[in-house]
Motif scaffolding. Structure first.
Motif, PDB file in Angstrom:
ATOM      1  N   ASN A  51       0.810  -1.231   0.000  1.00  0.00           N
ATOM      2  CA  ASN A  51       0.000   0.000   0.000  1.00  0.00           C
ATOM      3  C   ASN A  51       0.841   1.278   0.000  1.00  0.00           C
ATOM      4  OD1 ASN A  51      -2.579  -1.322   0.054  1.00  0.00           O
ATOM      5  ND2 ASN A  51      -2.196  -1.806   2.214  1.00  0.00           N
ATOM      6  N   LEU A  52       1.911   1.271  -0.764  1.00  0.00           N
ATOM      7  CA  LEU A  52       2.703   2.492  -0.889  1.00  0.00           C
ATOM      8  C   LEU A  52       1.899   3.527  -1.675  1.00  0.00           C
ATOM      9  CD1 LEU A  52       6.287   1.193  -1.745  1.00  0.00           C
ATOM     10  CD2 LEU A  52       5.240   1.548   0.482  1.00  0.00           C
ATOM     11  N   PRO A  53       1.915   4.789  -1.248  1.00  0.00           N
ATOM     12  CA  PRO A  53       1.209   5.827  -2.010  1.00  0.00           C
ATOM     13  C   PRO A  53       1.681   5.912  -3.453  1.00  0.00           C
ATOM     14  CG  PRO A  53       1.801   6.652   0.153  1.00  0.00           C
ATOM     15  CD  PRO A  53       2.481   5.312   0.012  1.00  0.00           C
ATOM     16  N   THR A  54       2.982   5.732  -3.669  1.00  0.00           N
ATOM     17  CA  THR A  54       3.501   5.749  -5.037  1.00  0.00           C
ATOM     18  C   THR A  54       4.908   5.165  -5.052  1.00  0.00           C
ATOM     19  OG1 THR A  54       3.958   7.116  -6.972  1.00  0.00           O
ATOM     20  CG2 THR A  54       4.473   8.075  -4.855  1.00  0.00           C
ATOM     21  N   TYR A  55       5.252   4.559  -6.165  1.00  0.00           N
ATOM     22  CA  TYR A  55       6.644   4.218  -6.456  1.00  0.00           C
ATOM     23  C   TYR A  55       6.753   4.093  -7.969  1.00  0.00           C
ATOM     24  CZ  TYR A  55       5.140  -0.634  -7.198  1.00  0.00           C
ATOM     25  OH  TYR A  55       4.505  -1.765  -7.655  1.00  0.00           O
ATOM     26  N   GLY A  56       7.855   4.515  -8.509  1.00  0.00           N
ATOM     27  CA  GLY A  56       8.023   4.405  -9.948  1.00  0.00           C
ATOM     28  C   GLY A  56       9.142   5.290 -10.456  1.00  0.00           C
ATOM     29  N   TRP A  57       9.559   4.988 -11.666  1.00  0.00           N
ATOM     30  CA  TRP A  57      10.656   5.714 -12.287  1.00  0.00           C
ATOM     31  C   TRP A  57      10.192   7.066 -12.790  1.00  0.00           C
ATOM     32  CZ3 TRP A  57      15.361   3.758 -11.624  1.00  0.00           C
ATOM     33  CH2 TRP A  57      15.475   2.393 -11.342  1.00  0.00           C
ATOM     34  N   GLN A  92      14.252   7.049  -9.626  1.00  0.00           N
ATOM     35  CA  GLN A  92      12.976   6.555  -9.141  1.00  0.00           C
ATOM     36  C   GLN A  92      12.592   7.222  -7.825  1.00  0.00           C
ATOM     37  OE1 GLN A  92      11.014   2.137  -8.414  1.00  0.00           O
ATOM     38  NE2 GLN A  92      13.127   2.448  -7.810  1.00  0.00           N
ATOM     39  N   LEU A  93      11.288   7.397  -7.619  1.00  0.00           N
ATOM     40  CA  LEU A  93      10.768   7.915  -6.362  1.00  0.00           C
ATOM     41  C   LEU A  93       9.884   6.858  -5.711  1.00  0.00           C
ATOM     42  CD1 LEU A  93      10.167  10.118  -4.249  1.00  0.00           C
ATOM     43  CD2 LEU A  93       8.302  10.900  -5.754  1.00  0.00           C
ATOM     44  N   ILE A  94      10.174   6.558  -4.442  1.00  0.00           N
ATOM     45  CA  ILE A  94       9.374   5.629  -3.644  1.00  0.00           C
ATOM     46  C   ILE A  94       8.859   6.396  -2.439  1.00  0.00           C
ATOM     47  CG2 ILE A  94       9.355   3.466  -2.347  1.00  0.00           C
ATOM     48  CD1 ILE A  94      11.886   2.658  -3.953  1.00  0.00           C
ATOM     49  N   SER A  95       7.537   6.425  -2.298  1.00  0.00           N
ATOM     50  CA  SER A  95       6.935   7.116  -1.163  1.00  0.00           C
ATOM     51  C   SER A  95       6.421   6.089  -0.167  1.00  0.00           C
ATOM     52  CB  SER A  95       5.784   8.007  -1.640  1.00  0.00           C
ATOM     53  OG  SER A  95       5.161   8.637  -0.539  1.00  0.00           O
ATOM     54  N   ASP A  96       6.972   6.130   1.036  1.00  0.00           N
ATOM     55  CA  ASP A  96       6.561   5.220   2.107  1.00  0.00           C
ATOM     56  C   ASP A  96       6.540   6.027   3.405  1.00  0.00           C
ATOM     57  OD1 ASP A  96       5.848   2.982   3.512  1.00  0.00           O
ATOM     58  OD2 ASP A  96       7.843   2.092   3.533  1.00  0.00           O
ATOM     59  N   PRO A  97       5.493   6.832   3.599  1.00  0.00           N
ATOM     60  CA  PRO A  97       5.444   7.750   4.745  1.00  0.00           C
ATOM     61  C   PRO A  97       5.784   7.051   6.061  1.00  0.00           C
ATOM     62  CG  PRO A  97       3.557   8.082   3.320  1.00  0.00           C
ATOM     63  CD  PRO A  97       4.262   6.858   2.819  1.00  0.00           C
ATOM     64  N   HIS A 129       8.628   8.506   5.022  1.00  0.00           N
ATOM     65  CA  HIS A 129       9.876   8.666   4.279  1.00  0.00           C
ATOM     66  C   HIS A 129       9.618   8.690   2.771  1.00  0.00           C
ATOM     67  CE1 HIS A 129      11.328   6.771   8.103  1.00  0.00           C
ATOM     68  NE2 HIS A 129      12.258   7.715   7.967  1.00  0.00           N
ATOM     69  N   ASP A 130      10.430   9.453   2.081  1.00  0.00           N
ATOM     70  CA  ASP A 130      10.564   9.358   0.633  1.00  0.00           C
ATOM     71  C   ASP A 130      11.948   8.796   0.338  1.00  0.00           C
ATOM     72  OD1 ASP A 130       8.094  10.253  -0.064  1.00  0.00           O
ATOM     73  OD2 ASP A 130       8.719  12.315  -0.507  1.00  0.00           O
ATOM     74  N   ILE A 131      12.008   7.834  -0.575  1.00  0.00           N
ATOM     75  CA  ILE A 131      13.282   7.228  -0.954  1.00  0.00           C
ATOM     76  C   ILE A 131      13.466   7.430  -2.448  1.00  0.00           C
ATOM     77  CG2 ILE A 131      14.650   5.112  -1.012  1.00  0.00           C
ATOM     78  CD1 ILE A 131      12.911   4.044   1.266  1.00  0.00           C
ATOM     79  N   ARG A 132      14.492   8.154  -2.802  1.00  0.00           N
ATOM     80  CA  ARG A 132      14.841   8.317  -4.213  1.00  0.00           C
ATOM     81  C   ARG A 132      16.017   7.397  -4.524  1.00  0.00           C
ATOM     82  NH1 ARG A 132      13.205  12.680  -7.491  1.00  0.00           N
ATOM     83  NH2 ARG A 132      11.648  14.008  -6.476  1.00  0.00           N
ATOM     84  N   THR A 133      15.803   6.501  -5.477  1.00  0.00           N
ATOM     85  CA  THR A 133      16.904   5.644  -5.921  1.00  0.00           C
ATOM     86  C   THR A 133      17.274   6.047  -7.338  1.00  0.00           C
ATOM     87  OG1 THR A 133      15.469   3.943  -6.888  1.00  0.00           O
ATOM     88  CG2 THR A 133      15.976   3.752  -4.541  1.00  0.00           C
ATOM     89  N   SER A 134      18.547   5.994  -7.626  1.00  0.00           N
ATOM     90  CA  SER A 134      19.015   6.272  -8.978  1.00  0.00           C
ATOM     91  C   SER A 134      20.258   5.444  -9.225  1.00  0.00           C
ATOM     92  CB  SER A 134      19.321   7.767  -9.162  1.00  0.00           C
ATOM     93  OG  SER A 134      20.304   8.202  -8.235  1.00  0.00           O
ATOM     94  N   PHE A 135      20.620   5.324 -10.473  1.00  0.00           N
ATOM     95  CA  PHE A 135      21.865   4.630 -10.826  1.00  0.00           C
ATOM     96  C   PHE A 135      22.390   5.236 -12.117  1.00  0.00           C
ATOM     97  CE2 PHE A 135      18.829   2.444 -13.464  1.00  0.00           C
ATOM     98  CZ  PHE A 135      19.530   2.167 -14.631  1.00  0.00           C
ATOM     99  N   LEU A 136      23.667   5.112 -12.305  1.00  0.00           N
ATOM    100  CA  LEU A 136      24.285   5.446 -13.575  1.00  0.00           C
ATOM    101  C   LEU A 136      25.489   4.546 -13.773  1.00  0.00           C
ATOM    102  CD1 LEU A 136      26.969   7.348 -12.781  1.00  0.00           C
ATOM    103  CD2 LEU A 136      25.163   9.035 -12.439  1.00  0.00           C
ATOM    104  N   LYS A 137      25.879   4.396 -15.034  1.00  0.00           N
ATOM    105  CA  LYS A 137      26.890   3.397 -15.372  1.00  0.00           C
ATOM    106  C   LYS A 137      28.131   4.041 -15.989  1.00  0.00           C
ATOM    107  CE  LYS A 137      23.789   1.026 -17.743  1.00  0.00           C
ATOM    108  NZ  LYS A 137      23.184  -0.024 -18.597  1.00  0.00           N
ATOM    109  N   THR A 138      29.239   3.352 -15.791  1.00  0.00           N
ATOM    110  CA  THR A 138      30.485   3.689 -16.471  1.00  0.00           C
ATOM    111  C   THR A 138      30.883   2.455 -17.265  1.00  0.00           C
ATOM    112  OG1 THR A 138      31.107   5.010 -14.533  1.00  0.00           O
ATOM    113  CG2 THR A 138      32.808   4.627 -16.193  1.00  0.00           C
ATOM    114  N   PRO A 139      30.283   2.248 -18.444  1.00  0.00           N
ATOM    115  CA  PRO A 139      30.517   1.000 -19.174  1.00  0.00           C
ATOM    116  C   PRO A 139      31.913   0.945 -19.778  1.00  0.00           C
ATOM    117  CG  PRO A 139      29.152   2.473 -20.470  1.00  0.00           C
ATOM    118  CD  PRO A 139      29.338   3.127 -19.138  1.00  0.00           C
TER     119      PRO A 139
END
Length: 817
Positions: free
Chosen positions: A133-139, A150-155, A157-167
């Protein structure tokens, strides 16, 4: 002088000889006959034995066909390190955040979290779950190659996850993931964050691969990657407590449960009692087990930012972290926004920044929902007594829903590809290539791909085994044809895309031919979905193979059925094959001939048109006199159950009472000519509110249908019985735009196009209205379906309907229509 001999004596002698010869001949004849009969018997036995051997050999051959790969050249030449930029990614759509490589024996990395407060009662978050029952999560942004955010809302708390690559390098290069945790209530609320690495034990990875911890750094080794390190580096914020464990987990599907088992209570000066990670007792009990799961737990004070840095020994370039990460992410964000505008031109069309932001999230959730799976399906044919394993294979594919269906579905992937192909033809062709490599020697593709233990753990047992008689709409073929038709410059001679299409064609042809030979109906030019079964419990037996699961068909499944939607799919498939063959400069006559035959309106009307209701319909053994009754079980302990009761005997007839999506297919797939009188009849009925028209789009079933919004079993809620599905509304809008171009119905089609587009763009969901727009196929909820229309009409899989729902479809739909 010749003396006369005594003839009587000689005669007598001769008579004795003759008698003796006759007796010997009789014996010889008896022996001869006996030998002849014995020879016939031996021949008969030999023939029988030969026929038995042939039968056994044939049966064995038929048994193995279901899990024998097609002998054509593979489309995917090298799915791993051939493209280093694509080697690593967020290819675990079923978890809130995770990383893995496109290698069958890849280590997997991921995130869990939980609240420290005992009053929270939320448990550990790990896999995407509707029950969380998270209010929202998604890229918010995801380009499919270089980065994602991505933003994940879990009151609270808000959790922002991100990634980037060095191929680069020999093993895909480096990547960095950032986890940014903030409190929504303005307080520095602590949170427990877990980062882990794991090996897929089901692949035997533990035998050749290792994981361990040294000085708070996760280290590992696999044959494909060599040695690697994962550093956890705080960027801002405070770590209150840290603990880790080296453990053995029986599979990736039980990592959360294994984590629970590793927790023990320890004293803490500020919190009194604190759950920390301890040693794994199972490793001590069983000396044959090896470490394949390493969780690192951090109790952090918010706001907190953690950089997770993956590096390999073979790549000397330093990884991106800290302030450099912040700058690089900002630059990639700008590049993404620029590319998005170039592709979809939403600002140019006058959409607001808010609309454009929502459209970016819709598209990013499609791209961010792409996963990499490896394993073997369970399949069965009429020649196998028990299910058998398909060959082990990789699948790079998007998924219909991260929370409910985090695995590949064949016809859904065709709709996904319409949007993915707009953003990146390379990614779309890569996905299609993986799917086509799953064709068996018969030309069949299992419609639902349940590959690997994580995917298998989330599928009810009754849906695991795939039958080789079961089809699924060939939308993926239509999408490839659409890409070829709209982007011919990609497929010029000697281009890499042309080479991929060349390798695809024999497989597309085998798949197309499988439909033509296995899904034919009894009548000429008719088709029938296989796989319908009357179990006495369903109000109307499902047709899962059609993709429209519980959409009402003939009440009594039989071989005489004719399904109008499948006939239209085959018209469109033949047209797509002709388009592809033409670009490849191959023979098109047989595809065009089939297309023209199926496009013959007189033949279509003869099979499916009802003069009485002025609609297209299925044909079969049908009655509307069916209802549920409660039946007492013979076993008192089992209680009672609801079963189907037939009150009126079925008759061979058109199923005219089920007016809905199936009735529209001759229009949806543009089978009808613009001048068609029957097209005019469809357009007349399309905007009637008591039928299919709603403020949110076209309903799947008419409100006047006897089964409108009716349950199909005691416990099975309605799916395709009135709810609006975005994908079919996309097909309807595309068809209406097509018919707006010319013909006597052009003005009517144009007006309907404008009105339907407005309805879909401006819908607003209140609590009272949620059920009207809830779910689509296979029970997807509002979270998975009602959120948006992408350019492909694909529902946004993880952004909550609670946020910006009024405006979400406005920009995303216009990108394609």
């Amino acid at each position: 002088m010749v003396r006369n001999r005594k003839q009587p004596a000689q005669q007598k002698h001769g008579n004795n000889h003759e008698s003796s010869s006759s007796s010997g001949a009789s014996d010889v004849s008896f022996v001869s006959r006996t030998f002849h009969l014995l020879s016939i018997w031996k021949t008969f036995v030999g023939v029988v034995c030969f026929m038995i051997a042939v039968y056994i050999s044939t049966l064995g051959y038929l048994e193995t066909r279901v899990n024998t790969p097609l002998g054509e050249e593979k489309v995917v030449i090298d799915a791993g390190l051939a493209v280093p930029d694509m080697y690593w990614g967020s290819y675990r759509p079923g978890v809130y955040f995770g990383m893995k490589s496109r290698d069958p024996r890849s280590p997997v990395f991921g995130m869990m979290w939980y609240e420290l407060a005992a009053s929270a009662h939320k448990g550990i978050r790990h896999q995407c779950e509707q029950n969380d029952n998270l209010p929202t999560y998604g890229w918010l942004r995801h380009d499919g190659v270089h980065f994602g955010e991505q933003l994940i809302s879990d009151p609270p708390h808000d959790i922002r996850t991100s990634f980037l690559k060095t191929p680069g390098g020999e093993h895909g290069g480096h990547w960095t993931a950032r986890i940014n945790i903030t409190s929504t209530d303005g307080r520095n609320t602590p949170l427990v964050l877990i980062w882990y690495g794991a090996l897929d034990e089901s692949l035997g990875a533990g035998v050749h691969s290792r994981l361990w911890v040294e000085r708070d750094t996760l280290l590992g080794h696999t044959p494909a990657l060599g040695n690697f390190k994962v550093h956890l580096v705080p960027h801002t914020g405070k770590i209150i407590h840290k603990s880790h464990s080296e453990a053995y987990a029986s599979g990736l599907q039980v990592l959360k449960e294994k984590f629970y088992s590793l927790l023990r209570v320890d004293k803490h000066p500020n919190f009194g009692r604190l759950a920390v990670l301890g040693p794994d007792g199972e490793l001590k009990k069983n000396i044959d087990t090896e470490v394949n799961f390493v969780p690192i737990q951090l109790l952090v004070e918010t706001p907190f930012v953690l950089d997770v840095i993956y590096t390999t020994e073979d790549f000397p370039i330093p990884p991106i972290k800290g302030d450099e990460y912040t700058r690089t992410l900002a630059n990639l964000t700008k590049e993404f926004d620029k590319k998005f505008e170039e592709k979809f031109k939403l600002k140019e069309k006058g959409y607001s920044d808010e609309d454009v932001g929502i459209a970016k999230a819709a598209m990013s959730n499609m791209i961010g929902g792409i996963g990499y799976f490896y394993g073997a399906s369970r399949v069965q044919s009429q020649y196998t007594k028990e299910p058998v394993p398909y060959w082990k294979a990789a699948l790079y594919t998007a998924v219909p829903s991260r929370s409910f269906f985090p695995r590949g579905f064949l016809w859904d992937e065709g709709f996904h590809g319409l949007l993915i192909g707009r953003w990146s033809p390379d990614i779309q062709l890569d996905i299609a290539a993986h799917w086509l490599d799953l064709l068996n020697v018969e030309g069949w593709i299992p419609r639902e791909q349940i590959l690997g233990v994580e995917a298998l753990a989330r599928v009810p047992k009754e849906f695991v085994v795939q039958s080789n008689a079961a089809a699924n709409p060939p939308m993926l073929l239509l999408t490839i044809g659409h890409l070829v038709k709209t982007r011919p410059e990609l497929f010029k001679v000697d281009s890499p895309h042309r080479d991929i299409l060349d390798r695809m064609f024999p497989r597309l042809q085998a798949w197309y031919q499988w439909f033509q030979t296995t899904q034919k109906g009894e009548e000429a030019t008719s088709y029938r979905w296989r796989g319908r079964d009357n179990d006495g419990v369903q109000l109307n037996p499902k047709t899962l193979t059609s993709g429209l699961d519980d959409y009402p068909r003939a009440s009594h499944p039989s071989y005489i059925e004719r399904h109008v939607d499948l006939r239209c799919w085959m018209y469109a498939a033949a047209d797509a094959m002709a388009t592809i063959a033409r670009v490849l400069e191959l023979e098109t006559d047989k595809f065009e001939s089939t297309r023209d035959q199926l496009g013959d309106e007189d033949l279509l009307n003869e099979l499916h048109w009802s003069p009485h209701t002025q609609t297209y319909a299925d044909f079969g053994l049908h009655t509307d006199g069916v209802r549920f009754v409660r039946q007492q079980s013979k076993n008192p302990q089992e209680g009672s159950k609801v079963v189907r009761s037939v009150t009126i005997a079925p008759q061979p007839r058109l199923v005219t009472s089920a007016f809905g999506y199936v009735s529209l297919f001759p229009m949806l797939l543009k089978v009808l000519q613009p001048e068609s009188e029957k097209l005019g009849k469809i357009l007349e009925m399309l905007d009637k509110p008591d039928l299919l028209w709603s403020p949110y789009g076209l309903r799947s079933l008419s409100k006047l249908s006897p089964l409108y919004m009716k349950r199909n079993t005691e416990h099975d809620p309605p799916y395709w019985r009135g709810q609006v599905w975005a994908n079919v509304n996309y097909l309807a809008l595309a068809a209406l735009r097509h018919y707006s171009a010319r013909g006597p119905h052009a003005q009517r089609a144009s007006a309907l196009y404008t009105a339907l587009k407005e309805n879909v763009e401006t819908f607003s969901l209140s609590t009272r209205e949620q059920d009207t727009f809830t779910s689509s196929t296979r029970g997807r909820t509002v979270e998975a379906v009602a959120v948006s229309l992408s350019p492909a009409g694909q529902p946004l899989s993880s952004l909550s309907w609670r946020t910006s729902i009024n405006d979400l479809p406005k920009a995303t739909l216009s990108a394609q229509i």
